[in-house]
Design an enzyme around this catalytic site. Sequence first.
Site, mmCIF file in Angstrom:
data_model
loop_
_atom_site.group_PDB
_atom_site.id
_atom_site.type_symbol
_atom_site.label_atom_id
_atom_site.label_comp_id
_atom_site.label_asym_id
_atom_site.label_seq_id
_atom_site.Cartn_x
_atom_site.Cartn_y
_atom_site.Cartn_z
ATOM 1 N N ASP A 105 4.760 14.544 7.469
ATOM 2 C CA ASP A 105 5.055 14.112 6.108
ATOM 3 C C ASP A 105 5.714 15.269 5.334
ATOM 4 O O ASP A 105 6.613 15.922 5.867
ATOM 5 C CB ASP A 105 3.764 13.592 5.449
ATOM 6 C CG ASP A 105 3.983 12.833 4.161
ATOM 7 O OD1 ASP A 105 4.221 11.615 4.216
ATOM 8 O OD2 ASP A 105 3.915 13.465 3.082
ATOM 9 N N HIS A 121 0.873 6.426 10.065
ATOM 10 C CA HIS A 121 1.553 7.545 9.433
ATOM 11 C C HIS A 121 0.710 8.806 9.499
ATOM 12 O O HIS A 121 1.216 9.894 9.782
ATOM 13 C CB HIS A 121 1.879 7.201 7.981
ATOM 14 C CG HIS A 121 2.642 8.273 7.267
ATOM 15 N ND1 HIS A 121 3.918 8.652 7.646
ATOM 16 C CD2 HIS A 121 2.314 9.079 6.221
ATOM 17 C CE1 HIS A 121 4.343 9.626 6.856
ATOM 18 N NE2 HIS A 121 3.393 9.902 5.992
ATOM 19 N N ASP A 161 3.788 3.678 12.350
ATOM 20 C CA ASP A 161 4.266 4.264 11.099
ATOM 21 C C ASP A 161 5.569 3.588 10.681
ATOM 22 O O ASP A 161 6.624 3.855 11.253
ATOM 23 C CB ASP A 161 4.474 5.771 11.261
ATOM 24 C CG ASP A 161 4.890 6.454 9.968
ATOM 25 O OD1 ASP A 161 5.009 5.765 8.927
ATOM 26 O OD2 ASP A 161 5.096 7.679 9.986
#
Length: 301
Positions: free
Chosen positions: A123, A280, A250
Site C-alpha cells: 500500500d 489487500h 485485492d
Amino acid sequence: MKSLRTPDDRFTALPDYPFAPNYAQVPDTEGGQLRLHYVDEGPDFANPVLMLHGEPSWSYLYRHMIPIFAKAGHRALAPDLIGFGKSDKPTERSDYTYQRHVMWMNDWLAQMDLQNITLVCQDWGGLIGLRLVALNPSRFARIVVANTALPTGDHPMGEAFLGWRAYSQDVEHFNAGRIVHGGTTSKLTEAEIAAYNAPYPDASYQAGARQLPMLVPISPDNPASEPNRQAWATLMGLNIPILTLFGADDRIMAGVERVFQKLLPGTQGQDHAVLPGAGHFLQEDVGPELAQRTLDFIAKG
C-alpha cells in the site's frame, strides 16, 4: 507544526503485539520535531528487513511476520508512518503531503544508517518505500513489492481505488479497524479491529489517515507525479532484485504486479506469485507465507 500523541494506555494488551517501543525524532519541516515510533526486533548487527505499512494501518499489520524474521536471524524493523500508530500525528490535514512523508521516512532511514536492506512494502508503504529506494539505492539489497504501486497520474487508477478514495472522504466515522477488516479475506477478530483503532482516541487524531488517500497522484500534474516519474527512471536503471507478491482478492491493486514485472529489470527470474486467499492486507491473510517467501527470496542471494 501542532501534533497529537496517542496516550500509551491505548496500546496496552494488544493481541499478538508484545514488541518494545523504539522512538526517533524527525524534523517536521517547519522547525520542530516529530516523534516516530518503530519496532526493532532481532540482532542489531543482522541485515535488516524493513517493513513499511500503508493506509490506514500501522506496524501492528506486521505482527505475525516480525517474529519470523527475527527468529531467522534478521533485524526486523517496522516503523509507524507519521500520523499513524504510535508516531506523532500532526493535527492539520494540510500538514500531510506525499513529499513530507518521504522526507520524514528518509530522515529516519539516515539516522538508523541501515545497509543491505530487504524492503517489504505494501500500500502506501510502497508509494513511500520505492521513493526511498530511488533516493538511497546503495542501502537496499532487494525489494518485496506487495499490493502496492508507484503512480504518476499518467494512467487511470481504476474504479476500485476511486471508490475507496471517495469513501475515505465521505464516511462520517472513519473506522480504521473496520477498513482493514474489509480489505482482508480471513477477517479480523473484534480485538484486532480495536487494535487498528487504538491510535485514534477521537477524530482529531485522524488527519493523516483521512488525508493520505487524497495524496495519491491521479492526474499527471499532481505535485508528486514528477518525483514519482523520476523514481521510476531510477528504479528502471537498477539491478536490485525485486519480488512481487500480490493478493488474489485485492480488487484495488489487481494486475499492478505486471507493471513492475514489465518495467523493472530486477523482477526478471524471480518467483513472483499472486497468492490465493489474500486480500489487500495480505499480511493479515497470509502473513507467515509472505514472510517465508521473503526469506526464500533473501536466501537466493
